[in-house]
Scaffold this motif. Structure first.
Motif, mmCIF file in Angstrom:
data_model
loop_
_atom_site.group_PDB
_atom_site.id
_atom_site.type_symbol
_atom_site.label_atom_id
_atom_site.label_comp_id
_atom_site.label_asym_id
_atom_site.label_seq_id
_atom_site.Cartn_x
_atom_site.Cartn_y
_atom_site.Cartn_z
ATOM 1 N N ASN A 60 0.961 -1.404 -0.279
ATOM 2 C CA ASN A 60 0.154 0.352 -0.174
ATOM 3 C C ASN A 60 1.233 1.543 0.023
ATOM 4 O O ASN A 60 2.123 0.967 0.281
ATOM 5 C CB ASN A 60 -1.105 0.423 1.654
ATOM 6 N N SER A 61 0.567 2.674 0.016
ATOM 7 C CA SER A 61 0.735 3.120 -0.466
ATOM 8 C C SER A 61 1.789 3.899 0.809
ATOM 9 O O SER A 61 3.277 4.079 0.857
ATOM 10 C CB SER A 61 0.112 4.692 -0.396
ATOM 11 N N VAL A 62 0.845 4.070 2.239
ATOM 12 C CA VAL A 62 2.211 4.142 3.307
ATOM 13 C C VAL A 62 3.309 3.730 3.348
ATOM 14 O O VAL A 62 4.535 4.069 3.824
ATOM 15 C CB VAL A 62 1.005 3.736 4.558
ATOM 16 N N GLU A 63 2.978 1.781 3.338
ATOM 17 C CA GLU A 63 3.904 1.107 3.646
ATOM 18 C C GLU A 63 5.317 1.755 2.112
ATOM 19 O O GLU A 63 6.540 1.515 2.840
ATOM 20 C CB GLU A 63 3.514 -0.521 3.131
ATOM 21 N N ARG A 64 5.066 1.572 0.969
ATOM 22 C CA ARG A 64 5.660 1.596 -0.080
ATOM 23 C C ARG A 64 6.623 3.011 0.286
ATOM 24 O O ARG A 64 8.226 2.888 0.304
ATOM 25 C CB ARG A 64 5.144 1.722 -1.473
ATOM 26 N N LEU A 65 5.558 4.201 0.757
ATOM 27 C CA LEU A 65 7.081 5.460 0.342
ATOM 28 C C LEU A 65 7.637 5.596 2.325
ATOM 29 O O LEU A 65 8.618 5.830 1.949
ATOM 30 C CB LEU A 65 5.321 6.444 1.510
ATOM 31 N N ALA A 66 6.907 4.663 2.386
ATOM 32 C CA ALA A 66 8.060 5.040 4.274
ATOM 33 C C ALA A 66 9.216 3.893 3.867
ATOM 34 O O ALA A 66 10.340 3.962 4.516
ATOM 35 C CB ALA A 66 7.678 3.867 4.988
ATOM 36 N N LYS A 67 9.168 3.111 3.103
ATOM 37 C CA LYS A 67 10.283 1.841 2.500
ATOM 38 C C LYS A 67 11.560 2.715 1.891
ATOM 39 O O LYS A 67 12.193 2.735 1.774
ATOM 40 C CB LYS A 67 10.428 0.574 1.932
ATOM 41 N N LEU A 68 11.016 3.171 0.718
ATOM 42 C CA LEU A 68 11.181 4.665 0.162
ATOM 43 C C LEU A 68 12.625 6.174 1.200
ATOM 44 O O LEU A 68 13.412 5.894 0.830
ATOM 45 C CB LEU A 68 10.539 5.823 -0.942
ATOM 46 N N GLU A 69 11.766 5.917 1.836
ATOM 47 C CA GLU A 69 11.781 7.057 2.556
ATOM 48 C C GLU A 69 13.572 6.279 3.448
ATOM 49 O O GLU A 69 14.100 7.143 3.909
ATOM 50 C CB GLU A 69 10.990 7.211 3.564
ATOM 51 N N ALA A 70 12.876 5.310 4.401
ATOM 52 C CA ALA A 70 14.058 4.648 4.931
ATOM 53 C C ALA A 70 15.743 4.276 3.831
ATOM 54 O O ALA A 70 16.538 4.329 4.883
ATOM 55 C CB ALA A 70 13.755 3.186 5.507
ATOM 56 N N ARG A 71 15.316 4.004 2.474
ATOM 57 C CA ARG A 71 16.273 3.727 2.493
ATOM 58 C C ARG A 71 16.836 4.783 1.185
ATOM 59 O O ARG A 71 17.605 4.327 0.051
ATOM 60 C CB ARG A 71 15.997 2.215 1.390
ATOM 61 N N LYS A 72 16.791 6.164 1.837
ATOM 62 C CA LYS A 72 16.744 7.486 0.703
ATOM 63 C C LYS A 72 18.310 7.755 0.418
ATOM 64 O O LYS A 72 18.925 8.201 -0.257
ATOM 65 C CB LYS A 72 16.277 8.272 1.158
ATOM 66 N N ASP A 73 19.312 7.295 1.542
ATOM 67 C CA ASP A 73 20.405 7.432 1.380
ATOM 68 C C ASP A 73 21.446 6.437 -0.104
ATOM 69 O O ASP A 73 22.415 6.505 0.236
ATOM 70 C CB ASP A 73 21.327 7.380 2.646
ATOM 71 N N ASP A 74 20.731 5.180 0.017
ATOM 72 C CA ASP A 74 21.311 4.139 -0.815
ATOM 73 C C ASP A 74 19.921 3.183 -1.391
ATOM 74 O O ASP A 74 19.368 1.834 -0.725
ATOM 75 C CB ASP A 74 21.733 2.622 0.931
ATOM 76 N N PRO A 75 19.327 3.662 -1.996
ATOM 77 C CA PRO A 75 17.959 3.127 -2.611
ATOM 78 C C PRO A 75 18.236 1.884 -3.042
ATOM 79 O O PRO A 75 19.174 1.849 -4.214
ATOM 80 C CB PRO A 75 17.092 4.670 -4.369
ATOM 81 N N GLU A 76 17.316 1.004 -3.234
ATOM 82 C CA GLU A 76 17.434 -0.260 -3.496
ATOM 83 C C GLU A 76 16.294 -0.431 -4.312
ATOM 84 O O GLU A 76 15.884 -1.225 -5.723
ATOM 85 C CB GLU A 76 16.890 -0.978 -2.696
ATOM 86 N N ILE A 77 15.164 0.627 -4.514
ATOM 87 C CA ILE A 77 13.799 1.103 -6.017
ATOM 88 C C ILE A 77 14.674 2.376 -6.519
ATOM 89 O O ILE A 77 14.901 3.095 -5.813
ATOM 90 C CB ILE A 77 12.997 1.516 -4.888
ATOM 91 N N ASP A 78 13.963 1.268 -7.743
ATOM 92 C CA ASP A 78 14.738 2.929 -9.068
ATOM 93 C C ASP A 78 13.897 3.437 -9.075
ATOM 94 O O ASP A 78 13.975 4.764 -9.770
ATOM 95 C CB ASP A 78 15.764 2.074 -10.332
ATOM 96 N N MET A 79 12.631 2.803 -9.842
ATOM 97 C CA MET A 79 11.066 4.067 -9.875
ATOM 98 C C MET A 79 10.218 3.465 -9.052
ATOM 99 O O MET A 79 10.213 2.205 -9.028
ATOM 100 C CB MET A 79 10.954 2.962 -11.359
ATOM 101 N N ALA A 80 8.730 4.441 -8.848
ATOM 102 C CA ALA A 80 8.163 3.650 -8.129
ATOM 103 C C ALA A 80 6.767 4.070 -8.733
ATOM 104 O O ALA A 80 6.828 4.930 -9.605
ATOM 105 C CB ALA A 80 8.168 3.859 -7.208
ATOM 106 N N VAL A 81 5.128 3.605 -7.867
ATOM 107 C CA VAL A 81 3.860 4.100 -9.113
ATOM 108 C C VAL A 81 3.600 4.707 -7.937
ATOM 109 O O VAL A 81 3.325 4.263 -6.790
ATOM 110 C CB VAL A 81 3.421 3.908 -9.688
ATOM 111 N N MET A 82 2.630 6.405 -7.791
ATOM 112 C CA MET A 82 1.892 6.369 -6.398
ATOM 113 C C MET A 82 0.851 7.310 -6.484
ATOM 114 O O MET A 82 1.291 8.166 -8.422
ATOM 115 C CB MET A 82 2.881 6.825 -5.160
ATOM 116 N N SER A 83 0.374 8.350 -6.079
ATOM 117 C CA SER A 83 -0.541 9.457 -6.253
ATOM 118 C C SER A 83 0.243 10.553 -6.314
ATOM 119 O O SER A 83 1.102 10.349 -6.154
ATOM 120 C CB SER A 83 -1.738 8.995 -4.856
#
Length: 340
Positions: A60-83
């Motif tokens: 869901n949006s909350v979970e995915r946004l939180a994960k992106l924020e937690a890894r923002k200094d070393d991102p493992e996700i390259d591209m995402a879709v959201m509102s």
């Protein structure tokens, strides 16, 4: 000896090519819905085109946004879709980077509202939906958002909770109908509160509304166009309202993470997804309404989508900054006047 060396060289080259293909990996973060369709229409064909591995993370949006924020200094996700408002939130937190739209060959094919909905090219729209009122045309007439509170609908209407994606846009249009569309939504929430005893439920899931409509417990409710298919097959005289104040809705966008490890692949994938061919297939499968203006579908398919230039131009979408800056106060006002 020469033949043996040549054969060895060919084998090494083949192994090297296979290793390079295995090293090409794109990690994306998406909504969990319709993943079987996305795999068939988008993911598998893209892997075949790029010769790479596509890793898909859902949630869901909350979970995915939180994960992106937690890894923002070393991102493992390259591209995402959201509102759009979640994309703006990500941009404000330094999670994402501006998209170089010159690298997207299909960018100019997009409807104008999808080209830069977040600002500073921090997101590119790939789908959107209208929000209006589904109603029983044999029982009531809906010509305005204010008609939700007419006498014939007392005790026969559902309304989205303010915490849902449909809530704030529907409230915004109610505000327009009563002559006060201020961003604080106080007047609109007050109007709903005044009629709350006549509202069957403040729904949180679209499936709730479809069930109530099927059981004839309600005659009208604001819904997203993506859910319309279920209503059109109910066997009732169902109609989609075109209120005089207009329709509202929402949009989902693609974002590029700051420091993405596979940026080139991310651009290739975004462009692939935005292509006329892929957007058409997704529309025909009733997965997403197309943001690509070149998509053509049958009238039967279009009936279940937010489709066509005239419809797109009529959408009155809430600015993502308005949603992001006001949603806590909206919730507070809602709880004060309507309750949880």
């Amino acid at each position: 000896m020469f033949k043996k060396l040549l054969a060895s060289g060919v084998a090494l080259a083949a192994l090297s090519g296979a290793a390079q293909a295995a090293d090409k990996k794109l990690v994306i973060s998406v909504y969990g819905f319709a993943q079987d369709a996305f795999k068939e229409i988008v993911y598998d064909p893209f892997e075949a085109q790029c010769g790479c591995e596509l890793v898909v993370e859902t949630g869901n949006s909350v979970e995915r946004l939180a994960k992106l924020e937690a890894r923002k200094d070393d991102p493992e996700i390259d591209m995402a879709v959201m509102s759009t408002h979640d994309a703006l939130s990500a941009a404000r937190k330094g999670i994402t980077q501006s998209i170089d739209v010159s690298r997207l060959s299909n960018y100019d094919k997009l409807y104008d509202i999808a080209k830069d909905p977040v600002g500073d090219n921090m997101g590119v729209g790939y789908t959107f939906y209208a929000t209006s009122i589904a109603y029983r045309a044999d029982e009531v007439t809906i010509e305005s958002w204010a008609d939700l509170f007419q006498d014939k609908l007392k005790g026969r209407v559902a309304f989205p909770n303010v915490s849902t994606n449909q809530g704030p846009p529907a409230l915004y249009m109610v505000g327009k109908a009563i002559g006060d569309d201020a961003a604080d939504l106080k007047a609109a929430i007050g109007e709903v509160a005044k009629n709350k005893d006549d509202i069957v439920t403040f729904y949180e899931r679209s499936s709730q509304v479809a069930q109530l409509m099927q059981q004839e417990e309600i005659l009208a409710a604001p819904i997203g166009r993506f859910a319309w298919g279920a209503y059109s097959k109910m066997g009732f005289d169902m109609a989609w309202a075109t209120p005089k104040e207009g329709q509202t809705g929402g949009m989902n966008v693609m974002i590029l993470t700051k420091g993405a490890k596979n940026e080139d692949l991310a651009y290739e994938f975004m462009d692939f997804w935005l292509s006329t061919e892929i957007q058409t297939k997704l529309a025909e499968a009733l997965v997403d309404s197309p943001a690509n203006s070149e998509v053509k579908v049958s009238d039967e398919i279009a009936e279940n989508l937010t489709y066509g230039a005239e419809t797109v131009e009529s959408l009155q979408l809430l600015d993502p900054a308005v949603i992001l800056d006001n949603r806590e106060s909206w919730l507070s006002e809602w709880n004060a006047q309507i309750g949880q």
